[in-house]
Design a protein around this motif. Sequence first.
Motif, PDB file in Angstrom:
ATOM      1  N   GLU B 141       0.828  -1.210   0.000  1.00 14.57           N
ATOM      2  CA  GLU B 141       0.000   0.000   0.000  1.00 14.57           C
ATOM      3  C   GLU B 141       0.860   1.257   0.000  1.00 14.57           C
ATOM      4  O   GLU B 141       0.391   2.346  -0.314  1.00 14.57           O
ATOM      5  N   PHE B 145       1.937   1.803  -8.085  1.00 19.94           N
ATOM      6  CA  PHE B 145       1.657   0.622  -8.929  1.00 19.94           C
ATOM      7  C   PHE B 145       2.895   0.245  -9.730  1.00 19.94           C
ATOM      8  O   PHE B 145       3.150  -0.918 -10.025  1.00 19.94           O
ATOM      9  N   VAL B 171      -3.775  -5.164 -12.328  1.00 21.25           N
ATOM     10  CA  VAL B 171      -3.689  -3.722 -12.621  1.00 21.25           C
ATOM     11  C   VAL B 171      -4.217  -3.456 -14.025  1.00 21.25           C
ATOM     12  O   VAL B 171      -4.979  -2.509 -14.261  1.00 21.25           O
ATOM     13  N   LYS B 406      -1.865   6.682 -12.563  1.00 23.02           N
ATOM     14  CA  LYS B 406      -3.080   6.580 -11.735  1.00 23.02           C
ATOM     15  C   LYS B 406      -3.941   5.453 -12.285  1.00 23.02           C
ATOM     16  O   LYS B 406      -4.056   5.252 -13.502  1.00 23.02           O
ATOM     17  N   SER B 429      -8.407  -0.255  -5.724  1.00 22.17           N
ATOM     18  CA  SER B 429      -7.737   1.020  -6.015  1.00 22.17           C
ATOM     19  C   SER B 429      -8.683   2.163  -5.700  1.00 22.17           C
ATOM     20  O   SER B 429      -9.882   2.089  -5.981  1.00 22.17           O
ATOM     21  N   PRO B 435      -1.942   1.452  -4.578  1.00 17.92           N
ATOM     22  CA  PRO B 435      -3.111   0.617  -4.299  1.00 17.92           C
ATOM     23  C   PRO B 435      -3.662   0.929  -2.915  1.00 17.92           C
ATOM     24  O   PRO B 435      -2.892   1.222  -1.994  1.00 17.92           O
ATOM     25  N   TRP B 436      -5.018   0.880  -2.802  1.00 19.15           N
ATOM     26  CA  TRP B 436      -5.623   1.128  -1.493  1.00 19.15           C
ATOM     27  C   TRP B 436      -5.478  -0.116  -0.636  1.00 19.15           C
ATOM     28  O   TRP B 436      -5.185  -0.076   0.537  1.00 19.15           O
TER      29      TRP B 436
END
Lengths: 166, 479, 138, 157
Positions: B141, B145, B171, B406, B429, B435-436
Amino acid sequence: MTTEPTEIRSPGPPYDDLASRFDSAEFEVSHGQVVVRVPREDLVGFVDAAKDAGFRMFIDLCGVDYLDRDPRFEVVVNLLSLEPPRRIRILVGVPGDDPTAPSITGVFPGADFYERETFDLFGIEFEGHPDLTRILLPDDWVGFPLRKDAPIGSVPVQFKGSNKVS
Amino acid sequence: MSKPPDSVTGDTEAPPTGAEQAPPESPGDQGRAKRRVVHDLWLSGTEAPVDTGRFTDEGAQEMLLEEEAAVLAGQRGTLVVDDYAAGVEPSTEQTQIVNMGPQHPATHGVLRLQVELDGETIRRVKPIIGYLHTGMERTGEALTFMQGPTNVTRMDYLSPFHNELAFSLAVERLLGLEIPPRAQAIRVLMTELNRVASHLLWAATTGLDLGALSMMIYGWREREAVLAFFEKTTGLRMNHNYIRPGGVAADLPDGWEEDVAAIEETVLAGLADYEGLLMENPIFIERTHGVGVITPEECLAYGVTGPLARASGIDFDLRKAFPYSGIEQYEFDVPTTEHGDVYDRFIVRFEEIRQSLRIARQVAETMPLGDYRSEDRKVTPPPRARLDQSMEALIHHFKIFTEGFKVPAGEVYEAVESPRGELGMYLVSSGGAKPWRLHVRGPSFANVQALPVMLTGSLIADTISALASVDPVMGDVDR
Amino acid sequence: MLSAYLPIALMFILVVGFAGVSMVLSRALAPHNPTPEKLDPYECGIVPLQEPVQRFPVKFYLVAMLFVVFDIEIVFLFAWAARFSDLGWYGIGAVGIFTLLLVETLVYVWKRGALDWNVPQRTRYRQVVAVDMSKEAA
Amino acid sequence: MAAPAAPPNILTAVLGKAVGWARTRSMWPASFGLACCAIEMMATGAAHNDLARFGMEVFRASPRQADLMIVAGRVSQKMAPVLRQVYDQMAEPKWVISMGACASTGGMFNNYALVQGVDQVVPVDVYVPGCPPGPQGLIHGILTLQNRISAGEYAIR
């Protein structure tokens, strides 16, 4: 090759049958994958019904912390049906102030370790879990590291300006 | 059984574990105090600064002498009722709880098995994991990415390409990015060769555990051939960071077809040696027949996937069921056997090496030309030469490498067939460059959880071979 | 007559000498530092909390006794093997009776099942083979 | 720790050199493989680039018979006490090689879970850089340690 009993009880693909039996579940397709949002109370019932409808392999269970969303946490259960190959992902909202969720170890014994890991890293307690203790962290660890408000716990590195790691 | 953690400190009060409970301050409290402090360096040759050795006791996570029925059933592996679960009759002898602990030659990494022994026979097993927990999901996190593959590739260190592929596919699905056919074919080639290298290492270490020392030497000899090709293509023998969102890092070196052909030839020759050495050897047959049996119902209930499930008769392979990265254009078959014991797992894995080599040969014959990464310059950096020609390329390069590209908000679950089973990445995301939430469904995590089913009732020697046949990779389990 | 024993005496001195020298040298030269951790039993890196169990199931002692029985048999055979050619048929007859007795004990022990470590896990495999593992059984 | 060595003098100089030389000829490593570096450590022990050339091909599982502990991989907070216990149970003279970036400094994982550098738990003699260091890197580290031991630098262990 595990064939099911010949007559498949649900007429349409298993999703419609599940949708009809659980009106509280909202189905949606995200990126080509079927995702179901189920309230906390119906989780065990829904997982049981999904198991009968063909999703007989338990794949994954994990937690997500959305921090400022209303049900702050989310438990994500992933099931798989082998024949015809299909996946279903069940999302269960868990409020931040009362982080508890029903345990599905009754339906799938495989959820035991996953629920202990989610408890260990997020602090979500699973009622009905036979042995809910920490699994990845040392037993005397304080705090739940994967929560968004928990510090990443990094040690400041010597060279200047390097400890901007949150 | 263990008291729920009290709400304030979240510390679970460790129940008495047979040892007398230390007065007010339990070892856990001292442990916490000692561990969080960053000790000063202990220069070699000087006096030991602090005594951290005493705190290996894991309190509530350990096995107790008396357990409740539900916990006992879990540790005995009799939770799933199917037609050939052999009931283990409780013995009247005095049993003892022994650690097949974190530092053990046969546990393939830092897995700790607490077993209750009645003489040589194992009554129940409790795997204790977490000794290699690296907080990778938390690190995931904190990295963008673009940097994700470097973190993810160190999880299952026997098949780094599969980790990177699963992350990149997740992704790309979030981005809705199209990958050129050449990049997809290179990905299939690399992951299949990685499966060969991983199975070779498994055969080497399992042979060593069963006493066939020469197996260790042979296995590594062939694996070095595969690693040499990896080093030539990606620059590293392991942790390659080669498969990235948007394609692969670099094109294949010229003359790679001969390398793949040479690999196939040496490995197939080696495979013939292994099967001659092991499969008809009566001692090997005695040590592996009927050992570590797991039934299809138990595989379904515990989520055991991969060669273990296929050895028990479940005909399911992600490459056939949910084809990814263009793998459906190559024909290969999925080996399955019936009895689900260690001998069958050898059969399945040796056959899988042959099938992977077959795929690699087909990829070599039909490798498409074209670009090895997608044209979308928002995601993949422009070629180096373009930088000093076009301002736009410079901006793209700068933005990708500083703040990262993004990814639109959303959540996705992407899975690939790793040598140990289904390796899935659940990626959430929030629309940012990081990444969340990144949850990795490691195949070995479920396989290790099913160990009580396989080990209960067998001898200690059988435990070693059953554990080796599960091929657990602790980086995959503990993340 | 005495000289017959000279080689054995020399051999004995050499053996005792070698063992003694290596013991004394390692005791003198090697660092000797018994810390409490070193005296703990080694449990794969875990600090042992409770004393290991001293009582072992009877199976282990049974195997030990069986080993002693058949080992002593071999020791007696040595004497016969040394003078095998001179004893001729008389020797073979005597040793034959002796060995037959022990074979009889081996058969008895085998039938009583002292040699097999009854492993319930293996029965599970026989059930798997007995059940016709066709597709619908899965 | 061992009693500090006597100051080098003419009488024991040769014996010190002989002891130092003898100690390096067959140092048995304790197999402390943790993560990816353990795979490269096994590769170093296997046939291609062979540790048997230095008499080290047998990885002793129990610390009682080991002289050298190669910490190969990332040391988590849960593993640190176990590492310390195994180190304590090794007989003197003993040495430690910290193999790889994660063992030496916590590597790329600067977070809550790892001990940032194994030298907070055990005294490290040689740090081998790399992630993972190739077999050549590890053999170079072992040779460095052997040279320093036979040169008498670590004789006090």
